[in-house]
Scaffold this motif. Structure first.
Motif, PDB file in Angstrom:
ATOM      1  N   TRP A   1      19.913  -9.039  13.608  1.00 11.53           N
ATOM      2  CA  TRP A   1      19.498 -10.053  12.636  1.00 11.53           C
ATOM      3  C   TRP A   1      19.557  -9.496  11.219  1.00 11.53           C
ATOM      4  O   TRP A   1      20.101 -10.133  10.308  1.00 11.53           O
ATOM      5  N   THR A   2      19.026  -8.302  11.022  1.00 15.61           N
ATOM      6  CA  THR A   2      18.919  -7.735   9.673  1.00 15.61           C
ATOM      7  C   THR A   2      20.292  -7.514   9.046  1.00 15.61           C
ATOM      8  O   THR A   2      20.489  -7.761   7.850  1.00 15.61           O
ATOM      9  N   PHE A   3      21.259  -7.059   9.863  1.00 14.78           N
ATOM     10  CA  PHE A   3      22.571  -6.709   9.301  1.00 14.78           C
ATOM     11  C   PHE A   3      23.606  -7.815   9.501  1.00 14.78           C
ATOM     12  O   PHE A   3      24.772  -7.632   9.164  1.00 14.78           O
ATOM     13  N   ASN A   4      23.186  -8.946  10.079  1.00 11.77           N
ATOM     14  CA  ASN A   4      24.131 -10.029  10.359  1.00 11.77           C
ATOM     15  C   ASN A   4      25.334  -9.519  11.153  1.00 11.77           C
ATOM     16  O   ASN A   4      26.496  -9.777  10.796  1.00 11.77           O
ATOM     17  N   VAL A   5      25.029  -8.789  12.214  1.00 12.31           N
ATOM     18  CA  VAL A   5      26.086  -8.356  13.136  1.00 12.31           C
ATOM     19  C   VAL A   5      25.666  -8.720  14.557  1.00 12.31           C
ATOM     20  O   VAL A   5      24.493  -8.910  14.850  1.00 12.31           O
ATOM     21  N   ARG A   6      26.648  -8.831  15.406  1.00 16.04           N
ATOM     22  CA  ARG A   6      26.370  -9.021  16.819  1.00 16.04           C
ATOM     23  C   ARG A   6      27.192  -7.991  17.583  1.00 16.04           C
ATOM     24  O   ARG A   6      28.032  -7.286  16.995  1.00 16.04           O
TER      25      ARG A   6
ATOM     26  N   ALA B   1      24.320 -17.450   9.766  1.00 24.88           N
ATOM     27  CA  ALA B   1      23.073 -16.706   9.563  1.00 24.88           C
ATOM     28  C   ALA B   1      22.203 -17.360   8.491  1.00 24.88           C
ATOM     29  O   ALA B   1      20.979 -17.252   8.530  1.00 24.88           O
ATOM     30  N   GLY B   2      22.851 -18.015   7.537  1.00 26.51           N
ATOM     31  CA  GLY B   2      22.091 -18.712   6.506  1.00 26.51           C
ATOM     32  C   GLY B   2      21.599 -17.824   5.372  1.00 26.51           C
ATOM     33  O   GLY B   2      21.123 -18.330   4.354  1.00 26.51           O
ATOM     34  N   ARG B   3      21.676 -16.536   5.551  1.00 27.37           N
ATOM     35  CA  ARG B   3      21.235 -15.606   4.511  1.00 27.37           C
ATOM     36  C   ARG B   3      22.122 -14.371   4.615  1.00 27.37           C
ATOM     37  O   ARG B   3      22.545 -13.983   5.707  1.00 27.37           O
ATOM     38  N   SER B   4      22.327 -13.697   3.507  1.00 28.10           N
ATOM     39  CA  SER B   4      23.087 -12.449   3.554  1.00 28.10           C
ATOM     40  C   SER B   4      22.206 -11.329   4.079  1.00 28.10           C
ATOM     41  O   SER B   4      20.977 -11.396   4.002  1.00 28.10           O
ATOM     42  N   SER B   5      22.854 -10.307   4.608  1.00 32.34           N
ATOM     43  CA  SER B   5      22.103  -9.132   5.038  1.00 32.34           C
ATOM     44  C   SER B   5      21.402  -8.490   3.842  1.00 32.34           C
ATOM     45  O   SER B   5      20.270  -7.998   3.964  1.00 32.34           O
ATOM     46  N   ALA B   6      22.055  -8.510   2.682  1.00 29.41           N
ATOM     47  CA  ALA B   6      21.428  -7.919   1.488  1.00 29.41           C
ATOM     48  C   ALA B   6      20.116  -8.628   1.184  1.00 29.41           C
ATOM     49  O   ALA B   6      19.106  -8.002   0.842  1.00 29.41           O
TER      50      ALA B   6
ATOM     51  N   LEU C   1      31.339  -3.985  17.137  1.00 31.24           N
ATOM     52  CA  LEU C   1      30.442  -4.902  16.442  1.00 31.24           C
ATOM     53  C   LEU C   1      31.251  -6.072  15.885  1.00 31.24           C
ATOM     54  O   LEU C   1      32.437  -5.937  15.574  1.00 31.24           O
ATOM     55  N   ILE C   2      30.583  -7.209  15.782  1.00 28.79           N
ATOM     56  CA  ILE C   2      31.206  -8.417  15.266  1.00 28.79           C
ATOM     57  C   ILE C   2      30.369  -8.887  14.087  1.00 28.79           C
ATOM     58  O   ILE C   2      29.137  -8.893  14.158  1.00 28.79           O
ATOM     59  N   VAL C   3      31.030  -9.263  13.013  1.00 29.08           N
ATOM     60  CA  VAL C   3      30.301  -9.804  11.865  1.00 29.08           C
ATOM     61  C   VAL C   3      29.760 -11.186  12.237  1.00 29.08           C
ATOM     62  O   VAL C   3      30.485 -12.022  12.774  1.00 29.08           O
ATOM     63  N   HIS C   4      28.478 -11.410  11.994  1.00 28.58           N
ATOM     64  CA  HIS C   4      27.899 -12.736  12.212  1.00 28.58           C
ATOM     65  C   HIS C   4      28.009 -13.475  10.889  1.00 28.58           C
ATOM     66  O   HIS C   4      27.415 -13.070   9.891  1.00 28.58           O
ATOM     67  N   PRO C   5      28.793 -14.564  10.859  1.00 28.39           N
ATOM     68  CA  PRO C   5      29.121 -15.196   9.575  1.00 28.39           C
ATOM     69  C   PRO C   5      27.872 -15.660   8.821  1.00 28.39           C
ATOM     70  O   PRO C   5      26.938 -16.182   9.415  1.00 28.39           O
ATOM     71  N   GLU C   6      27.896 -15.488   7.518  1.00 27.53           N
ATOM     72  CA  GLU C   6      26.748 -15.883   6.709  1.00 27.53           C
ATOM     73  C   GLU C   6      26.497 -17.386   6.794  1.00 27.53           C
ATOM     74  O   GLU C   6      25.365 -17.839   6.693  1.00 27.53           O
ATOM     75  N   GLY C   7      27.567 -18.141   7.032  1.00 25.79           N
ATOM     76  CA  GLY C   7      27.395 -19.586   7.197  1.00 25.79           C
ATOM     77  C   GLY C   7      26.514 -19.929   8.387  1.00 25.79           C
ATOM     78  O   GLY C   7      25.822 -20.951   8.374  1.00 25.79           O
TER      79      GLY C   7
END
Lengths: 602, 602
Positions: B198-203, B165-170, B157-163
């Protein structure tokens, strides 16, 4: 005459006698009709409400009347707030209101001859959430406390000539029989009054504005049928017309007949047949198969004779409307006309054709701000003068034996404002775009709706009604199943359009408190030969002939194709209507239908 | 490697061991994915079929493969007629075929992790009519006889940067938690891979063309969540990113977790969650509430960061495409190019950006008649030369971390015929009409579809696909719920369009055996300020920048507004893409994007 207070009290006493804790009062009849006879005007008798759509619920300590946005003001004028609380649909449904207001364990009555089974299921579920139950009554408790309730109309049935119907009733019944055979069914129940009138080639006079007779029918797989109708309404000519394959039985015998279909597969339409029809069939041991009333689609697809009749009616109706518009152009500037006097004069012009059987609906005659009330119905109380520098909207139609018409024109009295001309021209461009549309077979009415709205949308404007409804052949002016409408609020546009269907084309624009605009012609779906076409295509033929007020057209907003459409349409109007007019009226029509000139083209 | 004969025989033996009389083989995975990993390519392993959609049924004495019209030819090339009978959907459904071919009393197996519950119910009903039953298997019998079946991907898994995604997973989980609270529910099951990403901001990299990871999730009403994913795929950075509120559990633990929700109200999506999810929940004593996956709508409505990312991706992708189109204009006339070599070069131009993660789908590179095959996928066998005086259609897109692109251009090689130019211009006029549409909030995609078709319809022509699909933000190139499509064959256009949604605008025209035309840009739904508007209005911003082949435009067929749109669009293309090009490519782009000149205006 008793007061509404007394009526409500009497109903509550009757409910108590029946051990019911409430009762639901819709505005319809046993046929789910749009217009209902006086005998079925239970909501009006109970509450005083005179609108065309609404319902009420009576509980021991509360009572509510439910109307839509059209009647928000009217219900407050006609219905006492001391007796009734006002509820708005669709914001609050009867089921939602009952869920809040019914007592736990309450038994709420409903008349299963006045509701669909779908409604009863949804209401039962809502009440169950409240621990209450919905109870079907055997007889309507309002009828028990309504002493001077009118008897159902005793108007006689009239044979609808085969020359106008284009097909014999035997032929139609055979088509239904073939349809039943394909489905392995034994019979179909018909309860929609226009389906029965169409199937048996009869008309009636039991309901205002729609020439139908109160009846039920069962059509069997061998193409025989039973027609349930009060025997005194049937003359010898109708008996002979119906022939041996149709058994006429008293209307009262219908429920018993449904119970006698043990072991048969019977088709009933869940949208058009009331809940009682299903419960009687099931109580009698029939297997009920849900399907659309088999008359609905063939009735909507007009045959050559029906189309020819419709065109003859349009010729006559268009001349009456042209005479009226000319008269209006002469009289209105004087300032002496009102909505009522204008509507009466238009009715008289139609009556002067000698062939008018009825209006096809209550004329919408709206001056100035009243034109912005989409379903406005003029009354002595609301009657408004037609004044200078305003718009006047008139939406009207006639029932002739050869066809049903429906047309709206908006005219400027005096000088229209630039805004009025801009809005009118946007409505007109939408009307033209729909009239000129070419589309493949299989296209649904809802797919075309945007064509009529696009020019208003571009200016941030819209209209809060559908663009087109089906029209019957000397039957209901609002006839399904086809519609040109889409979006959340205007469902029903899912039916594919088929050659022979007649619809209205009626975009509009309404500025609350100021003016209303609508341009409505009827259009016929026709096959369209397109050179090089890769699939069968359809288009529309415009059936209505009446001039469109040129003073309201901002020609600079039209493109060449649109100008060409207007000029060609007006040439057709002159060709078709002109020969029926004389003198000043004829000259006026010539001026109104001349090509849009250079000056107007800005 | 075993033969397809052996594989089918092995499956039949396995079915017999399990006392099954048949088995249904779909082409999907446990997530109802459009693209599936190699481990789930059971249909291809069993039959040899390489298409993207299809299914099969195996009975003791018969076996059938079901494909739609796109694959009628391909299935005959790839699948042996000695082993399999070819069936066409939608003409023949699996249920219908089983109703005819299953033995009375037969037990037909299906894998409940690969079908929706709706499918299982319908198939059960069809089999019941035959006296047969549908039986859920515990493990897939194909897996038991597929010795070298690939293991599921172990990509990390790769973290999808919040920058981006525009929103945090939380924040997203809190939104889902609020949504659950409103419905009185305890948790929602997510099984659609893009919803989870999308929900966890991961790819992830478990599936071709879509950057998702094989996982399930349960989001609870307190905004905590369980993420079920193979532990070896999770690095320390992802653990840290997910935080304490997200519990990572093995993917294998998912079914057990569903069974552990006794007494809870759990939301699952009947369109996106497989039948097994419902049955495991019910077996465990949970109350299942059907509702749409709560991530679907917020995922479709892009936020400012996602829109900014998408625009950055378009800038880069458009320059790569422009370089390709310039290269094509130089190389194609020489006659040495083929569909494959062109697609490879286009891939290389995208790769040269240094930021390409993957293509967003298999490039459709169609020369001449292959352009008329709507879902054409070039292979070494089908590869066709790009020849003079033909059309070349290329539909392609890239996955970049900041956005997913999808664009189609059709270019003339040599001199196009008058017919080609007429058809291209009609498609273009439809593309422009949709691009310029202004419409009220609440309008559904399906209502706008006709705008793109009207000019083809006027000539009796059409295209047999929808006009627009949603597109993800570094996710699936086909993303719901919005669509611009209507009519019987293209349902799904019922979702209201909302500001922030990205869709394609891709009308086309296909002349079988000769050529195909499609013009596709991505468009963004945006709020539109209209002076004097009476309701909130929306419109589209075009996001894709690439020149439209001017040699294919018959300018005489355009009106002033359409010419203005093209000129303004081309000016934007030059402004955005021009600075990224140099030399010949830059000069070529300047010529391609110059205003349509008088000569062209005929």
């Amino acid at each position: 005459m008793s007061t509404y207070h007394d009526r409500l009290a009497a109903l509550r006493e009757e409910l108590e006698r029946r051990r019911l804790d409430g009762f639901v009062v819709p505005l319809t009849d046993e046929h789910m009709s749009e217009y209902v006879g006086a005998y079925a005007q239970r909501l009006a008798w109970l509450t005083g409400f005179q609108g065309s759509a609404g319902s009420a619920v009576v509980l021991p300590a509360a009572a509510a009347i439910f109307v839509d946005g059209r009647y928000t003001l009217q219900v407050r004028e006609q219905v006492s707030p001391d007796l009734w609380s006002y509820q708005s649909v669709p914001e609050t449904s009867i089921a939602q209101w009952l869920e809040t207001h019914a007592q736990e364990g309450a038994r709420i009555g409903y008349d299963p001859w006045l509701h669909t089974r779908g409604w009863a299921k949804a209401a039962s579920a809502a009440l169950a959430a409240r621990g209450a139950t919905l109870v079907a009554v055997d007889t309507n408790p309002i009828d028990a406390v309504w002493p001077d309730r009118p008897a159902p109309s005793d108007a006689r049935l009239i044979v609808h000539p085969e020359g106008l119907a284009g097909r014999s009733s035997a032929d139609k019944r055979q088509e239904i029989a073939d349809w039943l055979a394909m489905r392995g069914a034994d019979a179909a129940v018909l309860s929609a009054l226009d389906s029965i009138a169409w199937t048996f080639n009869v008309r009636g006079a039991d309901v205002d504005r729609t020439p139908v007779a109160l009846a039920y029918a069962i059509v069997h797989a061998d193409a025989t049928a039973e027609l349930f109708v009060a025997p005194e309404k049937i003359g010898g000519d109708v008996v002979q017309h119906l022939g041996n394959a149709v058994t006429v039985r008293p209307r009262d015998a219908f429920a018993g007949a449904l119970r006698g279909l043990m072991g048969k597969r019977i088709i009933a339409d869940p949208e058009r047949a009331v809940a009682a029809i299903f419960s009687e069939l099931e109580a009698g041991g029939a297997t009920v198969v849900e399907a659309r009333d088999p008359a609905v689609l063939p009735k909507a697809i007009k045959n050559d004779a029906e189309i020819a009749g419709h065109k003859a009616a349009q010729l006559r109706d268009g001349a009456a409307l042209a005479r009226f518009l000319h008269w209006l152009s002469v009289e209105a500037p004087g300032g002496s006309l009102t909505e009522l006097s204008a509507a009466d004069r238009l009715h008289a012009f139609r009556a002067e054709t000698g062939l008018l059987r009825d209006l096809s609906f209550d004329t919408i005659s709206g001056a100035g701000p009243n034109g912005a009330v989409v379903h406005y119905r003029v009354s002595a109380d609301s009657d408004r003068a037609i004044t200078a520098d305003s718009l006047y909207l008139v939406d009207s139609g006639g029932q002739y034996q050869d066809g049903t018409t429906d047309v709206t024109r908006t005219v400027a009295v005096g000088t229209p404002s630039a805004e009025m001309r801009d809005r009118f021209t946007r409505v007109l461009k939408g009307h033209i775009a729909l009239a000129r549309a070419v589309f493949p077979e299989g296209t649904r009415g809802g797919q075309l709706d945007v064509l009529a709205r696009q020019f208003l949308w571009a200016a941030g404007l819209d209209y809060a009604h559908g663009t087109g409804h089906g029209v019957g052949a000397y039957l209901s002016v609002h006839e399904g199943p086809q519609r040109i409408a889409s979006g959340a609020a205007f469902s029903g546009g899912d039916e594919p359009l088929r050659a022979g269907m007649i619809l209205s084309n009626e975009p509009g624009y309404y500025k609350a408190g100021e003016y209303g605009i609508r341009i409505e012609n009827l259009i016929l779906v026709e096959r369209r030969d397109v050179a090089g076409a890769e699939k069968p295509m359809l288009g529309f033929e415009t059936l209505t002939f009446a001039p469109i007020d040129r003073t309201l057209i901002d020609v600079a907003l039209l493109d060449g194709g649109e100008r060409g459409w207007i000029d060609a349409y007006h040439a057709d109007v002159l060709r078709v209507i002109g020969p029926q007019l004389e003198g000043d009226a004829r000259q006026w029509l010539e001026r109104q239908t001349a090509p849009l000139d250079r000056e107007q083209r800005g």
